[in-house]
Write a protein that holds these residues in place. Sequence first.
Motif, mmCIF file in Angstrom:
data_model
loop_
_atom_site.group_PDB
_atom_site.id
_atom_site.type_symbol
_atom_site.label_atom_id
_atom_site.label_comp_id
_atom_site.label_asym_id
_atom_site.label_seq_id
_atom_site.Cartn_x
_atom_site.Cartn_y
_atom_site.Cartn_z
ATOM 1 N N ASN A 5 8.128 8.844 6.007
ATOM 2 C CA ASN A 5 8.565 8.359 4.701
ATOM 3 C C ASN A 5 7.408 7.728 3.937
ATOM 4 O OD1 ASN A 5 11.735 8.499 4.823
ATOM 5 N ND2 ASN A 5 11.076 7.704 6.800
ATOM 6 N N ILE A 6 7.416 7.937 2.628
ATOM 7 C CA ILE A 6 6.448 7.283 1.758
ATOM 8 C C ILE A 6 7.119 6.169 0.972
ATOM 9 C CG2 ILE A 6 4.900 7.597 -0.215
ATOM 10 C CD1 ILE A 6 4.413 10.435 0.723
ATOM 11 N N GLU A 7 8.348 6.417 0.549
ATOM 12 C CA GLU A 7 9.065 5.429 -0.253
ATOM 13 C C GLU A 7 9.617 4.323 0.652
ATOM 14 O OE1 GLU A 7 9.049 5.473 -3.467
ATOM 15 O OE2 GLU A 7 7.977 7.372 -3.559
ATOM 16 N N SER A 50 9.137 -3.463 5.638
ATOM 17 C CA SER A 50 9.539 -2.612 4.514
ATOM 18 C C SER A 50 10.089 -3.447 3.364
ATOM 19 C CB SER A 50 10.574 -1.578 4.971
ATOM 20 O OG SER A 50 11.823 -2.174 5.267
ATOM 21 N N GLN A 55 8.503 -4.148 -0.700
ATOM 22 C CA GLN A 55 9.298 -4.018 -1.918
ATOM 23 C C GLN A 55 9.389 -5.333 -2.686
ATOM 24 O OE1 GLN A 55 13.004 -1.421 -1.230
ATOM 25 N NE2 GLN A 55 12.361 -1.874 0.870
#
Length: 275
Positions: free
Chosen positions: A18-20, A52, A56
Amino acid sequence: MSDAKTQAPAFEQIWDDNIEFPAIEEAFREVLSQPDLSTDLRAEAMTQLARSQGHQGQFEAAKTTLKMALETSKEATPYLRYRLEMGRVLRSSGQSQESAPFFREAYEEANSAGPAADYYAADAAHMLAILDPKVGPCDEKTWSQRVLEIARESENVRTQGWVAIVLNNSAWDLFDEGKYEQALKMFIEATAIRKQALDAKETVKSKRTYRIARWSEGFTLRHMEKNEEAYKVQRQLLDEDDTKSNREELAILCDKLGFVEEAKVHRSVLDNKFK
């Protein structure tokens, strides 16, 4: 969710797939939903969920998740990873001074644990290098040099991957100082390592990092006025994928090389596709 993703460090593959960051967060929540996950693995997965969240900008949520991880297990590896991720969250939230002790403690614990924990020792040393690239574990070496030392001596493939990361960071430091030739040598070495990683296992991450390494070479070549070589690199990258940074470089290079019509094409794409 396959069993392979629920076993550390196998669930590290989530970062490769995953990148997002929202997708990474969701993937770790799925790991944590597994009822048969061991206590230690649950705590480790929580630290990665927190990471993660920190990416964000959800710093308070990340700290809450890390507190839960600490309450779940204080065994060696989960506790080590707790310190690493708490350090990262603090640094990302603007508390660099407060983050340093967490990285230092993680480094000392992982370093004393030997080869089994060398990946985490390199990780902690890498974060300390980011905080202050001019200092290190002793007067004779910087933290970046220590990361390279750990990675090059390791038999762990994941730990060996730190070599390319440090080379890339050091190359950009040299680039910023205007030392383009030295920077290029490091970028070339990093590119070779990225290619080996891609050949060994093709993932979203290995493809992306190999492309970035090659783009960095081309970018540096342009600043060295080696425009034809830089153009060749960027054209090869364009043949593989159409990106904004690639088009921007080609527009500049075409101007320098007198490719007037091609320069117009690249700028048209930038204006219409990459607004």
